[in-house]
Design a protein around this motif. Sequence first.
Motif, short mmCIF file in Angstrom:
data_model
loop_
_atom_site.label_atom_id
_atom_site.label_comp_id
_atom_site.label_asym_id
_atom_site.label_seq_id
_atom_site.Cartn_x
_atom_site.Cartn_y
_atom_site.Cartn_z
N GLN A 119 22.12 -10.11 156.02
CA GLN A 119 21.74 -10.40 154.63
C GLN A 119 20.51 -11.30 154.53
N HIS A 126 18.12 -14.15 153.78
CA HIS A 126 18.14 -15.21 152.77
C HIS A 126 19.12 -14.93 151.64
N ASP A 127 19.64 -13.73 151.56
CA ASP A 127 20.62 -13.41 150.52
C ASP A 127 22.04 -13.79 150.92
N ASN A 186 21.48 -17.21 146.64
CA ASN A 186 22.94 -17.12 146.42
C ASN A 186 23.63 -18.39 146.89
#
Length: 570
Positions: free
Chosen positions: A466, A468-469, A492
Amino acid sequence: MTQNSETDKSRGEASLRPAHSFAGAQAEGGTEHSALNLHPYHLQHRVLFFLELFASLTTAAAFRLPQLSLRPLHADESINADKFRELFEKGLFTYNPREYHGPTLFYAARVAAALEHAKHWIDLTETDYRRVPAFFGILSILLILLFADGTGKLAATVAAALLALSPAMVFYSRYFIHEILFVFFTLGAIGAGWRLFRTRHRRWMVVAGLSLGLMHATKETFSLVFFSMFASVLICALWHRHPLHRHLLEMPAHRWASHTGGITVGVLASMLLFSNFLQPGRGPLDSILTYASYFHRAQVSIHDQPFGYYFRILGWNYGGGGPIFSEGFILILALVGMLAAITGQGIRKAHLHLARFLTVYTLILTLIHCIVPYKTPWNALNFLAGFILLAGIGSAALLRNLPTRPVKILATLILLAGLTNLGWQSYNANFRYPADQRNPYVYGHSSPDVLKIRDLVESLASADPQGHDIPIKIAAGENCWPIPWYLRRFPNIGYLMDAPKTIDVPILLVSSDVAEDKEDILLNAGEYHVAGPRGLRPGIAMYIYVKKDLWREYIDRNRKQASSKPSSGN
């Protein structure tokens, strides 16, 4: 009466007349004054003065601009950087009358970002933010020009050097907070007021009003400084038996219009900034209502300190194994300047008005700050600027009163040694101990471990598909800063006031003040690897919980990268 006595009388009267403006601003100077300024002797001294001022300006830049990212952002700096985001991305500034301060710092940062052609808030760095106060700290040296004919060139030269080298002034010029901007506008207001007193030119009323308006739009301590200025003007009017009240009552309407014009400019400047340049909102009204909560905060706060706190900060500080920090040299010279102002010794008659105003103003402002329980080291800059101007006056008065040339040379060498010592302290404070608690100007500062926390989370994210998410939670109450700014690339992130009962994200950051015994509180903590503790700020550490499969992937990734690097064998 003899001719000689008449000559002596005329000389005495001439010595009591106000000296003409150093900048040649007074039109009524006459041809004799103009010819005097063009004399090679005076021209040589003027050139020398500007060279000395330029040396102070260069010195100020040398201490304020290099290695601005040497220490991590303070929590206050990171909050200011986060608050700047709204202005950068939406063109709006929302003033909160219960927290934070005015808009000038953010608008100055917006101008700086535009000059650097910054396109994304997320890409701005510590250096980008700190260049703003550094710029104002350097420009403050030029404001000494406003005082030069009131203090004398020697006093102005020394004051410029002290302003350039003062450890406190340098340290907070490298800090993205409002203080140095406030000092700059304060010096501008006092300097313009002095120029108005000397020249009676309306433009100085406008400059003074504008400076006061920008002070109001910078920080709530405006009220304390403005009160000190106003009280000092009244006291000095009584001291010099100036019929100020009669002068105001007898002032013709057109003169009142010119005086209120400066005030109008200041009010408009402040209101424009608070209103986002005339956008609908409560900003201008809240900038007045804020003083109700401001005075309440000044009475009850975790920042409460004893009466002598500022003199302990500025006077003498020694931490075990660290260097000695003291701005006592400035305070001693300022005391000499105050005595000279009170007695008139070593100060020509034309300088007494300014010297006495600065004395009364600085004493009143210092006393107020000492009485108010709320104290932070950077608030000392408000009155330290006055001490620096008085120190310049004191050094000049001291050199004038010394009896012989050898003694004056010795005193000059001591003065140079004192300036050198201040420069060495500034080097220590900003480049050797920039985030060390033995540095008296370090106040609740972020630990250098903050950068390690950022680097670890970045590395963990790079090991996860993912990127940086990746979902992250931070349980740190109100003590999470500056972590949110350093993790600004992660969209997030959820923030919690208390530690959760269970962990439901790959990465959880928990501060030590939220949960002392994490293993008992976090029911599924066994499924996570715990990294830490890593320092956040004095007395607070951060623990990082990482899902074990993510941790293994992170370790494997690091091993592969390490093995792929070429060996550095001979």
